[in-house]
Write a protein that holds these residues in place. Structure first.
Motif, short mmCIF file in Angstrom:
data_model
loop_
_atom_site.label_atom_id
_atom_site.label_comp_id
_atom_site.label_asym_id
_atom_site.label_seq_id
_atom_site.Cartn_x
_atom_site.Cartn_y
_atom_site.Cartn_z
N GLY A 110 0.79 -1.36 0.12
CA GLY A 110 0.25 0.12 0.01
C GLY A 110 1.25 1.40 0.23
N LEU A 111 0.11 2.35 -0.76
CA LEU A 111 1.16 3.59 -0.53
C LEU A 111 0.31 4.26 0.39
CD1 LEU A 111 1.90 3.69 -4.73
CD2 LEU A 111 3.44 2.54 -2.82
N LEU A 112 1.03 5.79 1.17
CA LEU A 112 0.33 6.20 2.23
C LEU A 112 0.81 7.81 1.55
CD1 LEU A 112 -0.56 6.66 5.82
CD2 LEU A 112 -0.10 8.65 4.34
N VAL A 113 -0.16 8.71 0.88
CA VAL A 113 0.66 9.94 0.24
C VAL A 113 -0.80 10.76 0.73
CG1 VAL A 113 0.11 10.77 -2.36
CG2 VAL A 113 0.93 8.72 -2.34
N GLY A 114 0.04 12.27 1.72
CA GLY A 114 -0.58 13.39 1.84
C GLY A 114 -0.13 14.33 0.76
N SER A 115 1.17 14.53 0.50
CA SER A 115 1.00 16.32 0.05
C SER A 115 1.15 16.07 -1.59
CB SER A 115 2.64 16.39 0.34
OG SER A 115 2.34 17.01 1.92
N ALA A 116 1.42 15.70 -1.91
CA ALA A 116 0.85 15.18 -3.61
C ALA A 116 -0.22 15.39 -3.57
CB ALA A 116 1.63 14.10 -4.74
N ILE A 117 -0.91 15.09 -3.24
CA ILE A 117 -2.65 14.82 -3.37
C ILE A 117 -3.72 16.43 -3.05
CG2 ILE A 117 -5.59 13.89 -2.87
CD1 ILE A 117 -3.41 11.39 -2.22
N MET A 118 -3.05 16.92 -1.76
CA MET A 118 -4.19 18.13 -1.32
C MET A 118 -3.32 19.30 -1.69
SD MET A 118 -5.61 17.24 1.35
CE MET A 118 -5.54 18.24 2.16
N ALA A 119 -2.19 18.64 -2.48
CA ALA A 119 -1.56 20.40 -3.62
C ALA A 119 -1.92 20.37 -4.49
CB ALA A 119 0.11 19.35 -4.24
N GLY A 120 -3.29 19.21 -5.12
CA GLY A 120 -3.75 19.42 -6.50
C GLY A 120 -5.45 19.35 -6.05
N GLU A 121 -5.86 18.47 -7.04
CA GLU A 121 -7.54 18.59 -7.33
C GLU A 121 -7.02 17.26 -6.86
OE1 GLU A 121 -11.22 17.21 -7.09
OE2 GLU A 121 -9.89 16.01 -8.18
N PRO A 122 -7.40 16.76 -5.18
CA PRO A 122 -7.77 15.71 -4.85
C PRO A 122 -8.18 14.62 -5.69
CG PRO A 122 -9.00 17.63 -3.29
CD PRO A 122 -8.68 17.78 -4.38
N ARG A 123 -9.45 14.47 -6.34
CA ARG A 123 -10.07 13.42 -6.91
C ARG A 123 -8.86 13.09 -8.77
NH1 ARG A 123 -15.68 11.78 -9.04
NH2 ARG A 123 -15.11 9.51 -10.67
N GLU A 124 -9.11 13.91 -8.77
CA GLU A 124 -7.50 13.98 -10.10
C GLU A 124 -6.35 13.40 -9.44
OE1 GLU A 124 -7.60 17.40 -11.94
OE2 GLU A 124 -9.72 17.03 -13.29
N ALA A 125 -5.72 13.62 -8.77
CA ALA A 125 -4.41 13.31 -7.69
C ALA A 125 -4.47 12.19 -7.57
CB ALA A 125 -4.19 14.59 -7.11
N THR A 126 -5.83 11.48 -6.77
CA THR A 126 -5.57 10.20 -6.52
C THR A 126 -5.88 9.26 -7.85
OG1 THR A 126 -7.22 11.14 -4.73
CG2 THR A 126 -7.26 9.09 -5.14
N GLU A 127 -6.41 9.86 -8.45
CA GLU A 127 -6.86 8.46 -9.24
C GLU A 127 -5.50 8.56 -10.60
OE1 GLU A 127 -9.79 11.01 -11.83
OE2 GLU A 127 -11.30 9.80 -10.75
N GLU A 128 -4.79 9.34 -10.46
CA GLU A 128 -3.70 9.55 -11.05
C GLU A 128 -2.87 8.80 -10.36
OE1 GLU A 128 0.18 12.83 -12.92
OE2 GLU A 128 -1.07 12.58 -11.02
N LEU A 129 -2.69 8.39 -8.93
CA LEU A 129 -1.61 7.29 -8.12
C LEU A 129 -2.36 6.06 -8.56
CD1 LEU A 129 -0.43 9.70 -5.64
CD2 LEU A 129 1.03 9.32 -7.42
N VAL A 130 -3.72 6.12 -7.91
CA VAL A 130 -4.66 4.94 -8.24
C VAL A 130 -4.19 3.74 -9.09
CG1 VAL A 130 -6.63 3.80 -7.87
CG2 VAL A 130 -5.72 5.20 -6.54
#
Length: 251
Positions: free
Chosen positions: A229-249
């Motif tokens: 699993g990955l725990l990601v905060g700053s990279a998601i909070m720095a952008g648009e949360p849904r899009e940033a999450t999708e990009e990593l998922v």
């Protein structure tokens, strides 16, 4: 485990001093928590990168503060495919609160990890969650905290930064271990930390790579190194949360 004489970055020392001043709750919480490790495994089986997306309004290592409703941020992350959420409850340095966690946990259908600097068992009783972070470097008895978390119904995620701390976590009975790529003494980040520490864990221990994961390439690198699993905060909070999450998922 924590060495009072160890040199920490001033921001970290300030966080620990604030944590030490927090009240210890006398009434023990009891939770029928959802399985964080199970949610990560289910996401993996579904072909997604198992992501714990973090609701972190601010931090000592990021600029600015997100002022949106934390529930809206959390829902966007879940809509983006996050397998679970991490919610900061540390108020002074991260803009978090137990109220944020309560509201988010009521609004989403994925496990919620309480991310905080919990130094003793009584600190676990501030709020109900599905899982709780135990930072090996900062607690005197990791085994006591692991047992206390489980007694309350939390799944403990034991965070380590070195091979020695991994051994401490394993000796404490941890089955879900986070390897933090950020050195909490200096706040420096190095993704190779996970690559060095992960091989020391047995196959039946689930590993979460934490900190410094900003791009799909970073996500793939950590997965290839053995991250469950990955725990990601700053990279998601720095952008648009849904899009940033999708990009990593879907990295």
């Amino acid at each position: 485990m924590m060495n009072a004489t160890e040199e920490f970055d001033p921001a970290v020392r300030s966080i620990l001093d604030a944590a030490a001043r927090r009240p210890v709750h006398e009434r023990r919480v009891s939770v029928d928590g959802a399985s964080l490790s199970g949610a990560l495994a289910a996401a993996d089986a579904d072909g997604r990168v198992p992501l714990i997306a973090e609701v972190k309004p601010t931090s000592p290592t990021t600029a600015g503060t997100r002022t949106e409703d934390p529930v809206d941020l959390a829902r966007a992350m879940v809509d983006g495919g996050a397998a679970a959420l991490s919610v900061l409850t540390e108020p002074e340095h991260f803009g978090g609160s137990v109220e944020n966690l309560e509201r988010i946990r009521a609004a989403v259908d994925v496990p919620v990890l309480r991310k905080d600097f919990l130094l003793e068992p009584g600190h676990l009783d501030a709020v109900k969650a599905d899982a709780a972070l135990v930072i090996a470097r900062f607690v005197d008895d990791v085994g006591e905290m692991v047992t206390a978390a489980r007694e309350r119904g939390f799944e403990p995620l034991v965070e380590v930064h070195s091979g020695a701390e991994l051994e401490t976590a394993l000796d404490a009975g941890a089955t879900l271990v986070g390897v933090n790529n950020r050195d909490l003494a200096s706040l420096d980040v190095d993704l190779s930390t996970f690559e060095r520490v992960a091989p020391g864990a047995p196959a039946d221990v689930a590993l979460v790579a934490e900190s410094g994961i900003a791009t799909p390439a970073d996500a793939r690198r950590m997965r290839e190194a053995g991250a469950d699993g990955l725990l990601v905060g700053s990279a998601i909070m720095a952008g648009e949360p849904r899009e940033a999450t999708e990009e990593l998922v879907y990295a």
